[in-house]
Design a protein around this motif. Structure first.
Motif, PDB file in Angstrom:
ATOM      1  N   ALA A  83      71.024 123.041  24.238  1.00 48.62           N
ATOM      2  CA  ALA A  83      69.306 123.211  25.212  1.00 48.62           C
ATOM      3  C   ALA A  83      68.236 123.365  23.629  1.00 48.62           C
ATOM      4  O   ALA A  83      67.896 122.904  23.513  1.00 48.62           O
ATOM      5  CB  ALA A  83      69.591 124.282  26.284  1.00 48.62           C
ATOM      6  N   GLU A  86      68.716 120.380  21.657  1.00 43.54           N
ATOM      7  CA  GLU A  86      68.693 119.046  22.052  1.00 43.54           C
ATOM      8  C   GLU A  86      66.912 119.522  21.971  1.00 43.54           C
ATOM      9  O   GLU A  86      66.175 118.842  21.577  1.00 43.54           O
ATOM     10  CB  GLU A  86      68.713 119.550  23.619  1.00 43.54           C
ATOM     11  N   GLU A  87      66.302 120.198  22.103  1.00 48.17           N
ATOM     12  CA  GLU A  87      64.731 121.096  22.708  1.00 48.17           C
ATOM     13  C   GLU A  87      63.961 120.652  21.607  1.00 48.17           C
ATOM     14  O   GLU A  87      63.349 119.565  20.762  1.00 48.17           O
ATOM     15  CB  GLU A  87      64.563 122.191  23.092  1.00 48.17           C
ATOM     16  N   SER A  90      64.571 116.493  19.580  1.00 48.49           N
ATOM     17  CA  SER A  90      63.604 115.856  20.359  1.00 48.49           C
ATOM     18  C   SER A  90      62.239 115.912  20.099  1.00 48.49           C
ATOM     19  O   SER A  90      61.245 115.193  20.046  1.00 48.49           O
ATOM     20  CB  SER A  90      63.844 116.067  21.610  1.00 48.49           C
ATOM     21  N   VAL A 179      63.261 126.557  17.776  1.00 49.62           N
ATOM     22  CA  VAL A 179      63.472 124.961  18.351  1.00 49.62           C
ATOM     23  C   VAL A 179      62.301 125.288  17.510  1.00 49.62           C
ATOM     24  O   VAL A 179      62.248 123.561  16.724  1.00 49.62           O
ATOM     25  CB  VAL A 179      63.097 125.490  19.220  1.00 49.62           C
ATOM     26  N   SER A 183      63.244 121.516  14.823  1.00 48.61           N
ATOM     27  CA  SER A 183      61.997 120.932  14.924  1.00 48.61           C
ATOM     28  C   SER A 183      60.823 120.177  13.820  1.00 48.61           C
ATOM     29  O   SER A 183      61.290 119.175  13.505  1.00 48.61           O
ATOM     30  CB  SER A 183      60.648 120.916  16.069  1.00 48.61           C
TER      31      SER A 183
END
Length: 205
Positions: A83, A86-87, A90, A179, A183
């Motif tokens: 997760a 994925e975050e 994305s 995250v 990113s």
């Protein structure tokens, strides 16, 4: 014949990535060429192989495992790491708004955050988020590979001791930090944000 997914898993396994020993760490990738401007993000697919070892040890500063993740409640650590990726992926790829719908596929090789022993009591200037994965970009309609498999490292310094405790108290969790790092690395890889490639030295693990 190997499927594309199995091929990606095989490359992730055979690259034989070990922790960056000797205190050398890096965020590294080869930027995607100009065609990325034609991509539009349709999906993100993250695999966390069952072969990756997991540790929840709080008895040592640097547990020897592929996945070290204890900040979230006890549960499926691989699912929690999935997760996070994925975050992060994305968010980093959200600026892709071209005509060709694409899927970013990633296979996690390592996600080594801090256990609470390190977070709250390791000496200042020693903490490291050790993050590595293999990524590719495929046409979401046809499955054709548009950007082949690439090893991406997203290592980052991590606050420990009093600084780590203060950061945690302010709501700046390890999850948010990781995250954000994933990113930023994906955005740099795709040419959607600043090139965040760097190297640094820390004791880490």
């Amino acid at each position: 014949m190997l499927t594309r997914r199995n091929s990606l898993l095989l490359i992730a396994a055979t690259l034989g990535l070990a922790a960056c020993g000797g205190g050398n760490w890096e965020t590294s990738y080869t930027p995607v060429a100009a065609p990325a401007a034609n991509f539009r993000l349709a999906a993100v697919s993250v695999t966390v192989p069952n072969t990756l070892t997991v540790s929840e040890s709080e008895t040592v500063y640097v547990p020897k495992a592929d996945i070290v993740w204890v900040e979230e409640p006890a549960g499926d650590r691989r699912a929690q790491v999935k997760a996070i990726f994925e975050e992060g992926i994305s968010a980093g790829a959200s600026g892709l708004r071209g005509a060709t719908p694409v899927r970013i596929e990633a296979v996690v090789q390592k996600f080594h955050a801090l256990n609470m022993k390190s977070r709250y009591s390791a000496p200042a200037g020693t903490g490291v988020y050790d993050i590595a994965f293999v990524a590719r970009i495929v046409d979401a309609r046809t499955g054709a590979v548009l950007v082949p498999d690439q090893l991406i490292r997203a290592d980052a310094p991590a606050l420990t001791g009093a600084a780590g405790a203060q950061e945690q108290a302010q709501g700046k969790t390890q999850r948010k930090a990781n995250v954000a790092q994933i990113s930023a690395t994906i955005a740099g890889w795709l040419g959607l944000g600043p090139d965040n490639r760097t190297s640094f030295r820390r004791m880490g693990g």
